[in-house]
Enzyme design. Structure first.
Site, PDB file in Angstrom:
ATOM      1  N   ASP A  83       0.830  -1.219   0.000  1.00 32.12           N
ATOM      2  CA  ASP A  83       0.000   0.000   0.000  1.00 32.12           C
ATOM      3  C   ASP A  83       0.863   1.268   0.000  1.00 32.12           C
ATOM      4  OD1 ASP A  83       1.082  -0.097   2.498  1.00 32.12           O
ATOM      5  OD2 ASP A  83      -0.794   0.134   3.591  1.00 32.12           O
ATOM      6  N   MET A  84       2.169   1.106  -0.299  1.00 31.46           N
ATOM      7  CA  MET A  84       3.150   2.195  -0.416  1.00 31.46           C
ATOM      8  C   MET A  84       3.642   2.749   0.933  1.00 31.46           C
ATOM      9  SD  MET A  84       3.738   2.114  -3.523  1.00 31.46           S
ATOM     10  CE  MET A  84       4.664   3.531  -4.081  1.00 31.46           C
ATOM     11  N   GLN A 100       6.383  27.766   1.529  1.00 30.36           N
ATOM     12  CA  GLN A 100       5.163  28.007   2.314  1.00 30.36           C
ATOM     13  C   GLN A 100       5.570  28.476   3.709  1.00 30.36           C
ATOM     14  OE1 GLN A 100       1.952  25.113   1.948  1.00 30.36           O
ATOM     15  NE2 GLN A 100       3.124  24.073   0.364  1.00 30.36           N
ATOM     16  N   ASP A 145      13.294  38.970  -7.848  1.00 31.52           N
ATOM     17  CA  ASP A 145      12.166  39.520  -7.077  1.00 31.52           C
ATOM     18  C   ASP A 145      12.711  40.163  -5.812  1.00 31.52           C
ATOM     19  OD1 ASP A 145      12.618  37.365  -5.320  1.00 31.52           O
ATOM     20  OD2 ASP A 145      11.185  36.110  -6.380  1.00 31.52           O
ATOM     21  N   LYS A 168       8.137  43.067  -9.640  1.00 31.80           N
ATOM     22  CA  LYS A 168       6.974  42.653 -10.435  1.00 31.80           C
ATOM     23  C   LYS A 168       5.744  43.314  -9.846  1.00 31.80           C
ATOM     24  CE  LYS A 168       8.092  38.341  -9.620  1.00 31.80           C
ATOM     25  NZ  LYS A 168       8.078  36.897  -9.444  1.00 31.80           N
ATOM     26  N   ASP A 226      11.572  26.673 -10.587  1.00 28.93           N
ATOM     27  CA  ASP A 226      10.541  25.626 -10.590  1.00 28.93           C
ATOM     28  C   ASP A 226       9.932  25.573 -11.989  1.00 28.93           C
ATOM     29  OD1 ASP A 226       8.413  23.951 -10.155  1.00 28.93           O
ATOM     30  OD2 ASP A 226       7.700  24.922  -8.351  1.00 28.93           O
TER      31      ASP A 226
HETATM   32  C1  R5P Z   1      10.097  32.614  -5.126  1.00 31.93           C
HETATM   33  O1  R5P Z   1      10.003  33.443  -4.225  1.00 31.93           O
HETATM   34  C2  R5P Z   1      11.326  31.820  -5.347  1.00 31.93           C
HETATM   35  O2  R5P Z   1      12.466  32.464  -4.854  1.00 31.93           O
HETATM   36  C3  R5P Z   1      11.511  31.525  -6.835  1.00 31.93           C
HETATM   37  O3  R5P Z   1      11.699  32.744  -7.514  1.00 31.93           O
HETATM   38  C4  R5P Z   1      10.322  30.799  -7.388  1.00 31.93           C
HETATM   39  O4  R5P Z   1      10.021  29.677  -6.611  1.00 31.93           O
HETATM   40  C5  R5P Z   1      10.586  30.361  -8.832  1.00 31.93           C
HETATM   41  O5  R5P Z   1       9.455  29.710  -9.301  1.00 31.93           O
HETATM   42  P1  R5P Z   1       9.161  29.590 -10.851  1.00 31.93           P
HETATM   43  O6  R5P Z   1      10.405  29.048 -11.514  1.00 31.93           O
HETATM   44  O7  R5P Z   1       7.993  28.664 -10.915  1.00 31.93           O
HETATM   45  O8  R5P Z   1       8.812  30.957 -11.367  1.00 31.93           O
END
Ligand code: R5P
Length: 311
Positions: free
Chosen positions: A34-35, A94, A167, A191, A221
């Site tokens: 069941d993993m 998070q 950012d 942004k 990501d």
């Molecule tokens: C956000 O605050 C992180 O520092 C990265 O800029 C963010 O997780 C990058 O995500 P993605 O490549 O999906 O834009």
């Protein structure tokens, strides 16, 4: 000292083991039908200074659960001290409530790692340094500079560099890197969504005209943040744009996005194991953190300073 590896990043664990010249303690990690995860450490760890290496990368929940169960196995095997070596700490993004009735999952994950029985955490470039305070045990949050700086110096010798944070949240990281690069110039991308439903405007704060820009971030990501930032920099006259990002999550169509963007090169570390697609991509280069993590493991075991690594 005992080094034990989870399943998330075997090549990195092996490289850390080679750096330290200490073999990995064999460990049987298996699944029930069941993993459910079962962990059995195959060597005596009684009284040992145990280091369990596991990035909580994709699939994040399985790797996290594996880490927790391995810590429990080590604790019940009477290890003297257990350090959770987490090169990539998933859930770090998070780290605050983003709205009503939302979790702070980074704090929850810190609590469960501690409850499982970890005595210390060794990690790399947490999304925000303050996450260290989510743990009530010591956390060593390594910075990536010893890996990125020599590569940048070697590659861009004599160039006028501008370090760019994509950012506002990443300014501290970008500024720290700029300082180590002979006080290279610094720029920030701001942004803004002027109105709901209208696409974000990328304002570049700082002069990037004619300069080689190096975007610096903790995570790539989907690749959206980096690729949009690279386009904004080129529009403002940057000579070329490269990116240095610690953790290559690279989900979905990220590789394609990077390849179709104005980015000349994306440099990541091996905190997350490279998929075959990442390894084959000519626009992505991976630098190893094995020496940095290995040295930090050694110093933890010998009760020596870790901050000295960054002087
Ligand atoms: C956000 O605050 C992180 O520092 C990265 O800029 C963010 O997780 C990058 O995500 P993605 O490549 O999906 O834009």
């Amino acid at each position: 000292m005992k080094l034990i590896s989870g399943n998330s990043n075997a090549p990195l664990s092996q490289a850390i083991s080679s750096y330290l010249d200490i073999p990995l303690t064999q460990c049987n990690i298996k699944r029930f039908s069941d993993m459910e995860i079962f962990v059995e450490v195959l060597d005596n760890v009684r009284g040992a200074d145990a280091f369990f290496i596991q990035s909580t990368s994709y699939p994040a929940n399985d790797h996290l659960m594996e880490l927790l169960i391995a810590i429990d196995a080590l604790k019940r095997g009477s290890a003297r001290r257990i350090t959770a070596v987490i090169p990539y700490f998933g859930y770090a993004r998070q780290d605050r409530k983003t709205g009503g009735r939302t979790p702070i999952s980074a704090k929850l994950v810190a609590d469960i790692i501690t409850a499982a029985g970890a005595d210390r955490v060794l990690t790399l470039e947490l999304h925000a340094g303050q996450i260290q305070g989510f743990f009530n045990i010591p956390v060593d949050n390594l910075i990536v500079a010893p890996v990125f700086v020599p590569h940048i110096q070697d590659k861009f010798n004599g160039e006028r560099l501008c370090i760019v944070s994509p950012d506002v949240g990443g300014v501290v990281r970008a500024r720290a890197l700029a300082k180590r690069l002979n006080n290279a110039d610094l720029a920030i991308i701001d942004k803004r969504r002027e109105k709901a439903g209208v696409s974000e405007v990328m304002n570049v704060i700082g002069d990037v005209n004619g300069k080689v820009c190096l975007l610096v971030d903790d995570i790539v990501d989907s690749g959206g943040t980096l690729c949009n930032a690279a386009a904004a920099l080129i529009e403002k006259g940057a000579k070329e744009v490269h990116a240095y990002v610690v953790h290559g999550v690279l989900s979905g169509a990220a590789i394609e996005k990077v390849q179709n963007s104005p980015l000349k090169k994306l440099v990541i570390t091996d905190s997350i194991v490279a998929t075959p697609e990442v390894a084959a991509c000519p626009d992505i280069e991976q630098l190893s953190i094995a020496g940095l993590m290995g040295e930090a493991v050694r110093r933890t075991s010998e009760e020596r300073s870790i901050s000295e690594l960054f002087k």
